[in-house]
Design a protein around this motif. Structure first.
Motif, PDB file in Angstrom:
ATOM      1  N   ASP B  32       0.793  -1.248   0.000  1.00  0.00           N
ATOM      2  CA  ASP B  32       0.000   0.000   0.000  1.00  0.00           C
ATOM      3  C   ASP B  32       0.822   1.293   0.000  1.00  0.00           C
ATOM      4  O   ASP B  32       0.595   2.178  -0.806  1.00  0.00           O
ATOM      5  N   VAL B  33       1.728   1.435   0.950  1.00  0.00           N
ATOM      6  CA  VAL B  33       2.531   2.663   0.990  1.00  0.00           C
ATOM      7  C   VAL B  33       3.863   2.349   1.687  1.00  0.00           C
ATOM      8  O   VAL B  33       3.899   1.529   2.606  1.00  0.00           O
ATOM      9  N   ALA B  34       4.933   2.973   1.212  1.00  0.00           N
ATOM     10  CA  ALA B  34       6.252   2.721   1.815  1.00  0.00           C
ATOM     11  C   ALA B  34       6.463   3.657   2.996  1.00  0.00           C
ATOM     12  O   ALA B  34       6.004   4.800   2.976  1.00  0.00           O
ATOM     13  N   PRO B  35       7.151   3.181   4.038  1.00  0.00           N
ATOM     14  CA  PRO B  35       7.414   4.054   5.193  1.00  0.00           C
ATOM     15  C   PRO B  35       8.217   5.294   4.802  1.00  0.00           C
ATOM     16  O   PRO B  35       8.926   5.286   3.795  1.00  0.00           O
ATOM     17  N   VAL B  36       8.084   6.330   5.613  1.00  0.00           N
ATOM     18  CA  VAL B  36       8.860   7.556   5.408  1.00  0.00           C
ATOM     19  C   VAL B  36      10.352   7.209   5.436  1.00  0.00           C
ATOM     20  O   VAL B  36      10.778   6.324   6.188  1.00  0.00           O
ATOM     21  N   ASP B  37      11.127   7.882   4.602  1.00  0.00           N
ATOM     22  CA  ASP B  37      12.588   7.713   4.529  1.00  0.00           C
ATOM     23  C   ASP B  37      13.022   6.384   3.921  1.00  0.00           C
ATOM     24  O   ASP B  37      14.196   5.997   4.063  1.00  0.00           O
ATOM     25  N   THR B  38      12.113   5.678   3.273  1.00  0.00           N
ATOM     26  CA  THR B  38      12.512   4.471   2.546  1.00  0.00           C
ATOM     27  C   THR B  38      13.437   4.865   1.387  1.00  0.00           C
ATOM     28  O   THR B  38      13.197   5.880   0.722  1.00  0.00           O
ATOM     29  N   PHE B  42      11.417   2.345  -4.835  1.00  0.00           N
ATOM     30  CA  PHE B  42      10.851   1.202  -4.115  1.00  0.00           C
ATOM     31  C   PHE B  42       9.625   0.691  -4.857  1.00  0.00           C
ATOM     32  O   PHE B  42       9.131   1.350  -5.781  1.00  0.00           O
ATOM     33  N   SER B  46      -0.595  -3.095  -4.143  1.00  0.00           N
ATOM     34  CA  SER B  46      -1.888  -2.870  -3.484  1.00  0.00           C
ATOM     35  C   SER B  46      -2.982  -3.622  -4.233  1.00  0.00           C
ATOM     36  O   SER B  46      -2.876  -3.849  -5.436  1.00  0.00           O
ATOM     37  N   GLN B  68      -2.353  -3.652  -8.112  1.00  0.00           N
ATOM     38  CA  GLN B  68      -1.467  -2.651  -8.698  1.00  0.00           C
ATOM     39  C   GLN B  68      -0.054  -2.902  -8.168  1.00  0.00           C
ATOM     40  O   GLN B  68       0.140  -3.002  -6.949  1.00  0.00           O
ATOM     41  N   LYS B  70       3.731  -1.243  -8.658  1.00  0.00           N
ATOM     42  CA  LYS B  70       4.419  -0.117  -9.307  1.00  0.00           C
ATOM     43  C   LYS B  70       5.742   0.167  -8.619  1.00  0.00           C
ATOM     44  O   LYS B  70       5.930  -0.120  -7.433  1.00  0.00           O
ATOM     45  N   VAL B 118       5.892  15.539  -4.665  1.00  0.00           N
ATOM     46  CA  VAL B 118       6.134  15.187  -3.267  1.00  0.00           C
ATOM     47  C   VAL B 118       6.903  16.355  -2.667  1.00  0.00           C
ATOM     48  O   VAL B 118       8.093  16.536  -2.948  1.00  0.00           O
ATOM     49  N   TRP B 123       7.924  13.309  -8.596  1.00  0.00           N
ATOM     50  CA  TRP B 123       8.113  11.876  -8.492  1.00  0.00           C
ATOM     51  C   TRP B 123       7.423  11.191  -9.655  1.00  0.00           C
ATOM     52  O   TRP B 123       6.529  11.770 -10.282  1.00  0.00           O
TER      53      TRP B 123
END
Lengths: 133, 137
Positions: B32-38, B42, B46, B68, B70, B118, B123
């Motif tokens: 679903d979503v990557a953590p901050v600072d990944t 990446f 989802s 999805q 990506k 972003v 991005w």
């Protein structure tokens, strides 16, 4: 002397008409399902994205535009085709997610929910042709 | 496990298990979503949509599920993002029967590409919608 012995012309014309109507009606059904999904996802603030879902066929388009709208898509070249699309510029970000927002898809789920409608309409073609004279 | 969960698990295992993809996308594979600072780029997976196939008695046999998948990253890394997406396509893009397990088919149904802002940075996202056919466990 017999000049004709069946209803072939009427059947062919009815088939042509029904195939066109199925395309247009299926696109309208998809539009309805997508709008329902947007509402169910809780993605309505101004209603612009929900109301910006539109259909296009050779019969016309219900694209309404607006400040944050993408340009309308082209009309299909075939009379047996119809299209549906999202006008709001930010729809793709709501549907597919962003760096910090998880996706909340509505386009795919609305389309999937439309498949049974298309199946039912295709199954009903024979019945429609029975009435052709 | 639910059929949707089986599909996710298969996708994550397939993508995480590929060393070439790890090179293109050092930030790894996320749901679903990557953590901050990944680290970037990446991969994000989802669930998009799905439908069930039942027998004449209404018993569910298969789930057709669309996910999805990506690659995401700053537009300055567009080549790496695109390479990662190409590798995803190599791994799960073509119709194939998987060798074992409950996922019996996967193929890409449509491409995905879009940009976003972003903060003040551009991005980009490259990937696709992938259809999996999953047997009921």
């Amino acid at each position: 002397m017999a000049e004709g012995f069946n209803h072939w012309l009427a059947i062919a014309e009815a088939l042509d008409k029904e195939c066109q109507e199925i395309a247009v009606d299926t696109a309208a059904e998809a539009k309805k399902n997508i709008k329902q999904r947007i509402t169910a996802n809780g993605q309505v603030q101004t209603g612009f994205m929900r109301d910006g879902i539109y259909t296009v066929s050779r019969k016309g388009s219900d694209y309404t535009g607006g400040k944050d709208a993408l340009p309308p898509i082209a009309k299909p070249t075939s009379k047996y085709a119809a299209r549906y699309a999202a006008a709001a510029r930010y729809s793709i970000h709501q549907n597919n997610g962003t760096r910090y927002i998880p996706p909340r898809p509505f386009f795919g789920p609305g389309t999937e929910r439309t498949r049974p409608y298309l199946d039912a309409r295709m199954a009903g073609i024979e019945e429609k042709l029975r009435g052709a004279k | 496990m639910s059929t949707i969960g089986v599909g996710l698990q298969w996708l994550i295992a397939t993508l995480r298990g590929d060393t070439t993809l790890r090179g293109y996308a050092p930030g790894g594979v996320h749901l679903d979503v990557a953590p901050v600072d990944t680290a970037t780029p990446f991969i994000v997976i989802s669930f998009d949509s799905g439908s069930d196939t039942t027998n004449a008695n209404g018993v569910r046999l298969l789930t057709n599920a669309v996910y999805q998948v990506k690659a995401s990253g700053p537009a300055s890394q567009i080549e790496a993002v695109d390479n990662a997406a190409s590798r995803i396509d190599d791994l799960i893009g073509e119709p194939k029967r998987t060798p074992d397990g409950l996922v019996i088919h996967c193929s890409r149904e449509s491409p995905v590409q879009y940009g976003e802002l972003v903060g003040e940075a551009k991005w980009t996202n490259f990937g696709g919608l992938h259809r999996l056919i999953i047997e009921k466990s």
